[in-house]
Scaffold this motif. Structure first.
Motif, PDB file in Angstrom:
ATOM      1  N   VAL A 107      38.583 147.146 139.596  1.00 55.61           N
ATOM      2  CA  VAL A 107      37.871 148.006 140.541  1.00 55.61           C
ATOM      3  C   VAL A 107      36.825 147.219 141.315  1.00 55.61           C
ATOM      4  O   VAL A 107      36.730 147.300 142.539  1.00 55.61           O
ATOM      5  N   ARG A 108      36.023 146.443 140.589  1.00 56.92           N
ATOM      6  CA  ARG A 108      34.885 145.731 141.213  1.00 56.92           C
ATOM      7  C   ARG A 108      35.243 144.262 141.404  1.00 56.92           C
ATOM      8  O   ARG A 108      35.484 143.546 140.439  1.00 56.92           O
ATOM      9  N   MET A 109      35.269 143.846 142.678  1.00 59.07           N
ATOM     10  CA  MET A 109      35.656 142.481 143.018  1.00 59.07           C
ATOM     11  C   MET A 109      34.613 141.874 143.948  1.00 59.07           C
ATOM     12  O   MET A 109      33.798 142.584 144.548  1.00 59.07           O
ATOM     13  N   PRO A 110      34.616 140.533 144.088  1.00 63.26           N
ATOM     14  CA  PRO A 110      33.696 139.889 145.023  1.00 63.26           C
ATOM     15  C   PRO A 110      33.988 140.360 146.453  1.00 63.26           C
ATOM     16  O   PRO A 110      35.114 140.752 146.747  1.00 63.26           O
ATOM     17  N   PRO A 111      33.011 140.333 147.375  1.00 58.92           N
ATOM     18  CA  PRO A 111      31.685 139.738 147.177  1.00 58.92           C
ATOM     19  C   PRO A 111      30.615 140.720 146.691  1.00 58.92           C
ATOM     20  O   PRO A 111      29.586 140.313 146.178  1.00 58.92           O
ATOM     21  N   THR A 112      30.814 142.038 146.856  1.00 63.03           N
ATOM     22  CA  THR A 112      29.742 142.984 146.528  1.00 63.03           C
ATOM     23  C   THR A 112      29.889 143.594 145.135  1.00 63.03           C
ATOM     24  O   THR A 112      28.958 144.205 144.638  1.00 63.03           O
ATOM     25  N   PHE A 113      31.076 143.454 144.540  1.00 67.40           N
ATOM     26  CA  PHE A 113      31.353 144.019 143.217  1.00 67.40           C
ATOM     27  C   PHE A 113      31.065 145.519 143.174  1.00 67.40           C
ATOM     28  O   PHE A 113      30.456 146.031 142.229  1.00 67.40           O
ATOM     29  N   THR A 114      31.500 146.203 144.233  1.00 61.31           N
ATOM     30  CA  THR A 114      31.358 147.665 144.264  1.00 61.31           C
ATOM     31  C   THR A 114      32.744 148.303 144.188  1.00 61.31           C
ATOM     32  O   THR A 114      33.226 148.580 143.104  1.00 61.31           O
ATOM     33  N   ASP A 115      33.370 148.487 145.350  1.00 58.06           N
ATOM     34  CA  ASP A 115      34.667 149.173 145.346  1.00 58.06           C
ATOM     35  C   ASP A 115      35.770 148.359 146.028  1.00 58.06           C
ATOM     36  O   ASP A 115      36.769 148.915 146.490  1.00 58.06           O
ATOM     37  N   GLU A 116      35.607 147.030 146.074  1.00 54.88           N
ATOM     38  CA  GLU A 116      36.606 146.198 146.763  1.00 54.88           C
ATOM     39  C   GLU A 116      38.017 146.411 146.215  1.00 54.88           C
ATOM     40  O   GLU A 116      38.993 146.453 146.957  1.00 54.88           O
ATOM     41  N   GLY A 117      38.115 146.522 144.884  1.00 59.49           N
ATOM     42  CA  GLY A 117      39.432 146.694 144.280  1.00 59.49           C
ATOM     43  C   GLY A 117      40.102 147.986 144.686  1.00 59.49           C
ATOM     44  O   GLY A 117      41.307 148.016 144.974  1.00 59.49           O
ATOM     45  N   ILE A 118      39.333 149.065 144.723  1.00 62.46           N
ATOM     46  CA  ILE A 118      39.886 150.357 145.132  1.00 62.46           C
ATOM     47  C   ILE A 118      40.328 150.306 146.585  1.00 62.46           C
ATOM     48  O   ILE A 118      41.413 150.778 146.944  1.00 62.46           O
ATOM     49  N   ARG A 119      39.473 149.722 147.446  1.00 62.67           N
ATOM     50  CA  ARG A 119      39.835 149.645 148.864  1.00 62.67           C
ATOM     51  C   ARG A 119      41.077 148.781 149.071  1.00 62.67           C
ATOM     52  O   ARG A 119      41.924 149.077 149.907  1.00 62.67           O
ATOM     53  N   ALA A 120      41.199 147.719 148.282  1.00 66.16           N
ATOM     54  CA  ALA A 120      42.394 146.875 148.370  1.00 66.16           C
ATOM     55  C   ALA A 120      43.629 147.635 147.881  1.00 66.16           C
ATOM     56  O   ALA A 120      44.718 147.500 148.443  1.00 66.16           O
ATOM     57  N   ALA A 121      43.452 148.443 146.832  1.00 62.81           N
ATOM     58  CA  ALA A 121      44.560 149.243 146.317  1.00 62.81           C
ATOM     59  C   ALA A 121      45.036 150.241 147.368  1.00 62.81           C
ATOM     60  O   ALA A 121      46.247 150.427 147.574  1.00 62.81           O
ATOM     61  N   VAL A 122      44.078 150.891 148.028  1.00 60.79           N
ATOM     62  CA  VAL A 122      44.426 151.846 149.086  1.00 60.79           C
ATOM     63  C   VAL A 122      45.143 151.133 150.222  1.00 60.79           C
ATOM     64  O   VAL A 122      46.146 151.620 150.760  1.00 60.79           O
ATOM     65  N   GLU A 123      44.658 149.949 150.603  1.00 56.86           N
ATOM     66  CA  GLU A 123      45.266 149.203 151.710  1.00 56.86           C
ATOM     67  C   GLU A 123      46.692 148.761 151.384  1.00 56.86           C
ATOM     68  O   GLU A 123      47.602 148.903 152.203  1.00 56.86           O
ATOM     69  N   VAL A 124      46.880 148.217 150.184  1.00 61.25           N
ATOM     70  CA  VAL A 124      48.218 147.742 149.840  1.00 61.25           C
ATOM     71  C   VAL A 124      49.177 148.915 149.645  1.00 61.25           C
ATOM     72  O   VAL A 124      50.375 148.800 149.913  1.00 61.25           O
ATOM     73  N   ARG A 125      48.647 150.046 149.247  1.00 64.54           N
ATOM     74  CA  ARG A 125      49.480 151.252 149.093  1.00 64.54           C
ATOM     75  C   ARG A 125      49.910 151.772 150.462  1.00 64.54           C
ATOM     76  O   ARG A 125      50.991 152.338 150.602  1.00 64.54           O
ATOM     77  N   GLU A 126      49.058 151.587 151.457  1.00 68.01           N
ATOM     78  CA  GLU A 126      49.437 151.959 152.823  1.00 68.01           C
ATOM     79  C   GLU A 126      50.521 151.021 153.341  1.00 68.01           C
ATOM     80  O   GLU A 126      51.416 151.436 154.088  1.00 68.01           O
ATOM     81  N   MET A 127      50.457 149.752 152.942  1.00 69.62           N
ATOM     82  CA  MET A 127      51.469 148.776 153.339  1.00 69.62           C
ATOM     83  C   MET A 127      52.804 149.071 152.663  1.00 69.62           C
ATOM     84  O   MET A 127      53.858 149.039 153.298  1.00 69.62           O
ATOM     85  N   TYR A 128      52.730 149.386 151.365  1.00 66.07           N
ATOM     86  CA  TYR A 128      53.936 149.635 150.565  1.00 66.07           C
ATOM     87  C   TYR A 128      53.735 150.941 149.792  1.00 66.07           C
ATOM     88  O   TYR A 128      53.263 150.933 148.650  1.00 66.07           O
ATOM     89  N   PRO A 129      54.084 152.075 150.404  1.00 61.65           N
ATOM     90  CA  PRO A 129      53.798 153.388 149.807  1.00 61.65           C
ATOM     91  C   PRO A 129      54.385 153.607 148.412  1.00 61.65           C
ATOM     92  O   PRO A 129      53.866 154.431 147.655  1.00 61.65           O
ATOM     93  N   ASN A 130      55.439 152.893 148.065  1.00 65.20           N
ATOM     94  CA  ASN A 130      56.065 153.095 146.758  1.00 65.20           C
ATOM     95  C   ASN A 130      55.665 152.056 145.717  1.00 65.20           C
ATOM     96  O   ASN A 130      56.212 152.037 144.612  1.00 65.20           O
ATOM     97  N   LEU A 131      54.720 151.187 146.071  1.00 66.76           N
ATOM     98  CA  LEU A 131      54.312 150.128 145.146  1.00 66.76           C
ATOM     99  C   LEU A 131      53.500 150.708 143.990  1.00 66.76           C
ATOM    100  O   LEU A 131      52.453 151.316 144.202  1.00 66.76           O
ATOM    101  N   PRO A 132      53.938 150.514 142.739  1.00 63.83           N
ATOM    102  CA  PRO A 132      53.144 150.965 141.594  1.00 63.83           C
ATOM    103  C   PRO A 132      51.855 150.151 141.502  1.00 63.83           C
ATOM    104  O   PRO A 132      51.884 148.924 141.645  1.00 63.83           O
ATOM    105  N   ILE A 133      50.743 150.833 141.277  1.00 66.48           N
ATOM    106  CA  ILE A 133      49.439 150.169 141.237  1.00 66.48           C
ATOM    107  C   ILE A 133      48.665 150.623 140.006  1.00 66.48           C
ATOM    108  O   ILE A 133      48.550 151.821 139.737  1.00 66.48           O
TER     109      ILE A 133
END
Length: 217
Positions: A52-78
């Motif tokens: 969930v928490r990744m550099p540089p701010t260690f807040t919600d980078e992981g969640i935002r990345a998960a949302v982004e990659v899910r938009e790229m590949y809607p069926n990708l298990p995460i």
């Protein structure tokens, strides 16, 4: 199967990679979000695991990345891993749809058989929500109806739905018949004002209503 891992903790990242490689999986690792997204674009993984928490701010980078990659590949298990329960992140992740989405506490990784089972369920398209996440959310008082109108048994059924269990699994966990589970779910849908709608998944909507209900301060 190719698994892409994004984890800034080098020790945990190496441990996850070793565990999965021992199980015969192809593993690609990333220490940050940019590297994770670049790897995902270069070759579509079969499963993604993110902190969930990744550099540089260690807040919600992981969640935002998960949302982004899910938009790229809607069926990708995460599968998103978190050190503790963060209700808003779980809600944000599930808002895109629950199929193939998982949210687990990092402590579950040490329970190897359960962890590997969760990965298999995700790849099969199931939803996997950590029982502790569900338990903590249900422990919070609810402000008003309709969520407060659910009976204790209905809340138990909804908590198991939030973990991603199907009717037969819920029945087995509660030691009741599938017919009884179906009745409880029908009551839940009615009390939460979720009429039949072919364009939405009522199970997902029920869980989202629960997660989005504000607690009493």
């Amino acid at each position: 199967m190719r698994i892409l891992i994004a984890e800034d903790d080098a020790l945990l990242r190496a441990g996850l990679a070793a565990l999965l490689e021992d199980e015969g999986y192809e593993v690609v690792t990333a220490s940050g979000v940019a590297e994770f997204l670049a790897s995902a674009r270069a070759k579509v993984p079969d499963l993604a695991i993110l902190d969930v928490r990744m550099p540089p701010t260690f807040t919600d980078e992981g969640i935002r990345a998960a949302v982004e990659v899910r938009e790229m590949y809607p069926n990708l298990p995460i599968l998103v891993l978190s050190a503790w329960v963060e209700q808003s992140f779980a809600t944000q992740l599930l808002a895109q749809g629950s199929r193939g989405i998982g949210y687990l506490l990092k402590e579950r990784v040490g329970r190897v058989e359960q962890f590997l089972s969760c990965l298999e369920r995700l790849v099969a398209g199931e939803t996997v929500i950590d029982p502790e996440v569900v338990a903590q959310l249900f422990a919070r008082e609810r402000a008003a109806a309709p969520m407060a109108s659910l009976s204790e048994r209905e809340r138990e059924v909804l908590s198991l739905m939030a973990e991603g269990l199907g009717n037969s699994a819920i029945a087995a966990r509660m030691f009741v018949t599938e017919g009884a589970v179906h009745k409880h779910i029908r009551n839940i849908f009615s009390k939460l004002d979720l009429p039949p709608d072919h364009e939405s998944d009522r199970r997902v909507m029920a869980v989202l209503q629960y997660l989005q209900t504000d607690s009493i301060s």
